[in-house]
Design an enzyme around this catalytic site. Structure first.
Site, PDB file in Angstrom:
ATOM      1  N   ASP A 115      41.213  74.423  89.319  1.00  0.00           N
ATOM      2  CA  ASP A 115      39.812  74.706  89.016  1.00  0.00           C
ATOM      3  C   ASP A 115      39.169  75.282  90.275  1.00  0.00           C
ATOM      4  O   ASP A 115      39.838  75.450  91.296  1.00  0.00           O
ATOM      5  CB  ASP A 115      39.104  73.418  88.551  1.00  0.00           C
ATOM      6  CG  ASP A 115      37.997  73.710  87.540  1.00  0.00           C
ATOM      7  OD1 ASP A 115      37.075  74.480  87.887  1.00  0.00           O
ATOM      8  OD2 ASP A 115      38.065  73.197  86.417  1.00  0.00           O
TER       9      ASP A 115
ATOM     10  N   ASP B 110      35.701  70.202  79.711  1.00  0.00           N
ATOM     11  CA  ASP B 110      36.223  71.176  80.682  1.00  0.00           C
ATOM     12  C   ASP B 110      37.465  70.583  81.326  1.00  0.00           C
ATOM     13  O   ASP B 110      37.398  69.887  82.342  1.00  0.00           O
ATOM     14  CB  ASP B 110      35.159  71.505  81.722  1.00  0.00           C
ATOM     15  CG  ASP B 110      35.467  72.818  82.434  1.00  0.00           C
ATOM     16  OD1 ASP B 110      36.559  73.379  82.220  1.00  0.00           O
ATOM     17  OD2 ASP B 110      34.606  73.284  83.203  1.00  0.00           O
ATOM     18  N   ILE B 111      38.613  70.847  80.701  1.00  0.00           N
ATOM     19  CA  ILE B 111      39.851  70.206  81.140  1.00  0.00           C
ATOM     20  C   ILE B 111      40.884  71.221  81.622  1.00  0.00           C
ATOM     21  O   ILE B 111      41.864  70.851  82.228  1.00  0.00           O
ATOM     22  CB  ILE B 111      40.440  69.315  80.023  1.00  0.00           C
ATOM     23  CG1 ILE B 111      40.913  70.133  78.818  1.00  0.00           C
ATOM     24  CG2 ILE B 111      39.402  68.268  79.571  1.00  0.00           C
ATOM     25  CD1 ILE B 111      41.628  69.302  77.746  1.00  0.00           C
ATOM     26  N   LYS B 112      40.683  72.488  81.338  1.00  0.00           N
ATOM     27  CA  LYS B 112      41.535  73.581  81.843  1.00  0.00           C
ATOM     28  C   LYS B 112      43.026  73.256  81.763  1.00  0.00           C
ATOM     29  O   LYS B 112      43.775  73.486  82.700  1.00  0.00           O
ATOM     30  CB  LYS B 112      41.128  73.952  83.270  1.00  0.00           C
ATOM     31  CG  LYS B 112      39.714  74.556  83.335  1.00  0.00           C
ATOM     32  CD  LYS B 112      39.392  75.158  84.691  1.00  0.00           C
ATOM     33  CE  LYS B 112      38.034  75.830  84.721  1.00  0.00           C
ATOM     34  NZ  LYS B 112      36.882  74.921  84.565  1.00  0.00           N
ATOM     35  N   ARG B 113      43.464  72.758  80.616  1.00  0.00           N
ATOM     36  CA  ARG B 113      44.866  72.436  80.448  1.00  0.00           C
ATOM     37  C   ARG B 113      45.662  73.691  80.106  1.00  0.00           C
ATOM     38  O   ARG B 113      45.117  74.672  79.579  1.00  0.00           O
ATOM     39  CB  ARG B 113      45.050  71.396  79.338  1.00  0.00           C
ATOM     40  CG  ARG B 113      44.344  70.062  79.582  1.00  0.00           C
ATOM     41  CD  ARG B 113      44.767  69.410  80.886  1.00  0.00           C
ATOM     42  NE  ARG B 113      44.358  68.011  80.956  1.00  0.00           N
ATOM     43  CZ  ARG B 113      43.456  67.527  81.810  1.00  0.00           C
ATOM     44  NH1 ARG B 113      42.842  68.312  82.673  1.00  0.00           N
ATOM     45  NH2 ARG B 113      43.184  66.231  81.827  1.00  0.00           N
TER      46      ARG B 113
END
Lengths: 320, 320
Positions: A115, B110-113
Site C-alpha cells: 500500500d 481497503d484490503i488490496k488483496r
C-alpha cells in the site's frame, strides 16, 4: 536473510512447506470431529462453519508441523486460507505461526501486502510488533512476509525498515507462478526489458543497504518455479536477492526447473510446496473415509512427512 | 456497482470517509480510558498495548460513524491500521464494518488483496462469506474490497465471481496516489502506452460481464486524486469503470483535481478522505488535552461531521 539461510543450511533442505488448509485438504472427519464442541461454544449458529473450520485447521496444522519440523526449516502459511474463515481464521493463522516458531521453524507469512507509505508502515506491524520495551509484543509471530511491489518504493521502504529493526525479512513479488501472470509481468518496456525485470532491479535496490553475512539482502523475491529460464536469468540479474520459489509440485514445477534459481553454493533460494505436502494423505493407501479423526490425522502426518522427505531428496539431487 | 451508485445518489454525496485509526488520530485520553478495563481482562500484560488500542479504535470508529452516517453514504476502513494491532485489531476491523453497515453505510474494505487463482478464491471469502443456506455467514461485513492487479486475470477472476454471487463490488489498483507509484505504474510499454493504461484496459475487460443498470461494472478502479490529468484520461478510457479516488485532502488532492474523474452526470467516482475527516478534531479549538475521553470524542464527532459536510459541499461545487 542470515537467519533463514542458517536454518536452511542446518536442515540441508531448501524446502518450504505451505500451510494452506482448505476444506479439500483437511480430512472431513477432522472438521466433523469439532462439530459438537463448537456448537456448544458459539453464541450464534451462523458462526459454526467458520469456528469449526478454525479449530480443525489449527489441529491439522499442528499435526503437519509436528510431522515435518525435523525435516524442513521453513513453513509458509498463506493467510488467504485463514481469512476465508473471517477473523476467527486470522486468529488461527497467528496461532499457527506461533506454534511453528515454538517448534523452531522459520515462519514466512504469505500475506502479499502492499500500500502507500503511511499504510505500508501500519502493515509493517506484521514484522515490528506493537508496544515498546517490556510491553512489546509480536502478535503475528512471522519471521518474514511477502509484499506486492505495484505501488513502488514508498510502499516497500516501511517494510524494509521494520525488517532491519526486527531482524526479519521480506519477499517482493517479481515473477509469480500463475498462468496469467505474464499479462502484466511480461509486458515489454521501451528499453527492451520486461516489467518483471524492472521490478527485479528495484528489488535489488530496495535491499542494497541490508546485505547480510551470506551476501543476500533482507529483500527477497518471489519467482515461480513455472518459469525456469526466467528464474535462471533473474538469479544472475539479482545477485544479492534470495528467492522464494512457489509452484513446485502441484503447480507443475520440478527439481530440475528450480535448480537454476540457486547460486553456485546451493544457496540463494527456498522452494515451496503446499498441496504436495499437506495434501499427500489424499494419495495414501492408508487413508479411508472410515478412519476416525485421530486416525486420519495420523495418515496426514505420515504422508506429509514422507512427501517432505521426498521433496528434500529431490531438491538435494538437483541443488547440492 | 448499482448498490453503491444508488447510495451515493441518495446522499447526493460522492465522499468516502476512510476509517483508518492510528495512535496519532485517536485522542490519547480515549486510548488511556480503556487502560484499566483491558488490564483486568488480558491474560498476559504484553497483550495490553494491542487490546487497549483495539477497544479504543472501535469506540473512535463508532463515534465517527454516528457523526457522519447521515452525511456520507460510504466508509472505507483500511485494514492495515487494524492489522498493526495483530489479530485483535482484525476483529475490530470486522466489528467496524458490521457497525457501519448496521447504520446503513456501504462498506468498502481497503484490503488490496491479490494472489494466484486458488488463493484469490480464498480471499474472495471476504465477499462471499462462508457456509451455505441457513448456516451462511458473512464474517467480514464488506460491500466491496480493493484488489491488486499485479498477478493478472486469474488472480482477479475469483473476486469477480464472488462479487457477482454476493451482489458486491471490487476496485482494482490502477494509478495509486503515492509519490513513487510512477516507478512501476508509469513505465512506458513498447506500444507507447503506460503500464497503468494497460492495467486500466484489463480492468475494463474484467468487469465487462457485470455491467449494471447505471452503466458501470462490478470492477472499479483506484485512481489517485494526485493525478488529475491521468484521471481525466482514464475516465474516457474506462467508460464502464467506477473510480475510487483516494488522495483528497491530507494527500493534496482538491475538488478541482477530482472533477475530471466523474462522468457528465456527476457519477462515476467516489472520493476518499481519511485524515482530513477523522483527524479534523486535531485542528478544532474545542479540543484540549484537558478534556476527558467522552468530551474528546464529542469534539471528534463534531469536527468529523463538519469536515464531512465541508468535503461534500466542496465536491458538489465541482461535480454536480
Amino acid at each position: 536473510m542470515d537467519r533463514l539461510i542458517a536454518a536452511v543450511e542446518a536442515a540441508q533442505n531448501p524446502s518450504v512447506v505451505g500451510l494452506d488448509p482448505t476444506d479439500a485438504l483437511v480430512p472431513q472427519q477432522v472438521i466433523d470431529s469439532f462439530a459438537q464442541e463448537v456448537a456448544e461454544e458459539v453464541e450464534d449458529p451462523s458462526e459454526i462453519p467458520a469456528a469449526q473450520r478454525a479449530v480443525a485447521y489449527f489441529e491439522f496444522n499442528r499435526t503437519i508441523i509436528d510431522a515435518i519440523s525435523d525435516v524442513v526449516a521453513v513453513v509458509k502459511p498463506q493467510i488467504a486460507m485463514y481469512e476465508a474463515l473471517g477473523p476467527a481464521g486470522v486468529d488461527v493463522y497467528a496461532m499457527t505461526c506461533e506454534y511453528a516458531r515454538s517448534q523452531g521453524l522459520y515462519v514466512l507469512g504469505d500475506i502479499k501486502r502492499g500500500d502507500i507509505g503511511s499504510t505500508a508502515a501500519a502493515y509493517a506491524g506484521h514484522l515490528r510488533g506493537i508496544g515498546e520495551g517490556e510491553a512489546h509484543t509480536d502478535p503475528w509471530h512471522e519471521d518474514a512476509i511477502t509484499v506486492n511491489p505495484y505501488l513502488g518504493s514508498d510502499g516497500i521502504e516501511p517494510f524494509v525498515e521494520a525488517a532491519k529493526e526486527a531482524d526479519k525479512d521480506i519477499f517482493a513479488l517479481v515473477r509469480t507462478s500463475n498462468p496469467s501472470s505474464a499479462q502484466i509481468q511480461e509486458l515489454e518496456l521501451t528499453d527492451g526489458s520486461k516489467l518483471y525485470e524492472r521490478v527485479a532491479d528495484l528489488v535489488e535496490e530496495w535491499g542494497a543497504d541490508t546485505i547480510g553475512s551470506h551476501g543476500y539482502s533482507r529483500v527477497g523475491a518471489v519467482v515461480g518455479a513455472t518459469h525456469p529460464e526466467q528464474g535462471r536469468q533473474l538469479r544472475k540479474r539479482m545477485p544479492h536477492t534470495f528467492f522464494l520459489v512457489p509452484g513446485y509440485g502441484a503447480q507443475g514445477g520440478s527439481g530440475a526447473d528450480v535448480a537454476g534459481m540457486f547460486d553456485k553454493n546451493g544457496s540463494g533460494a527456498i522452494v515451496n510446496s503446499s498441496r504436495g505436502i499437506i495434501g499427500a494423505w489424499r494419495k495414501s493407501e492408508s487413508y479411508s473415509t472410515e478412519l476416525d479423526a485421530g486416525q486420519a490425522l495420523e495418515v496426514v502426518a505420515q504422508s506429509a512427512r514422507q512427501a517432505a522427505m521426498n521433496m528434500r531428496d529431490d531438491l538435494r539431487t538437483f541443488v547440492y
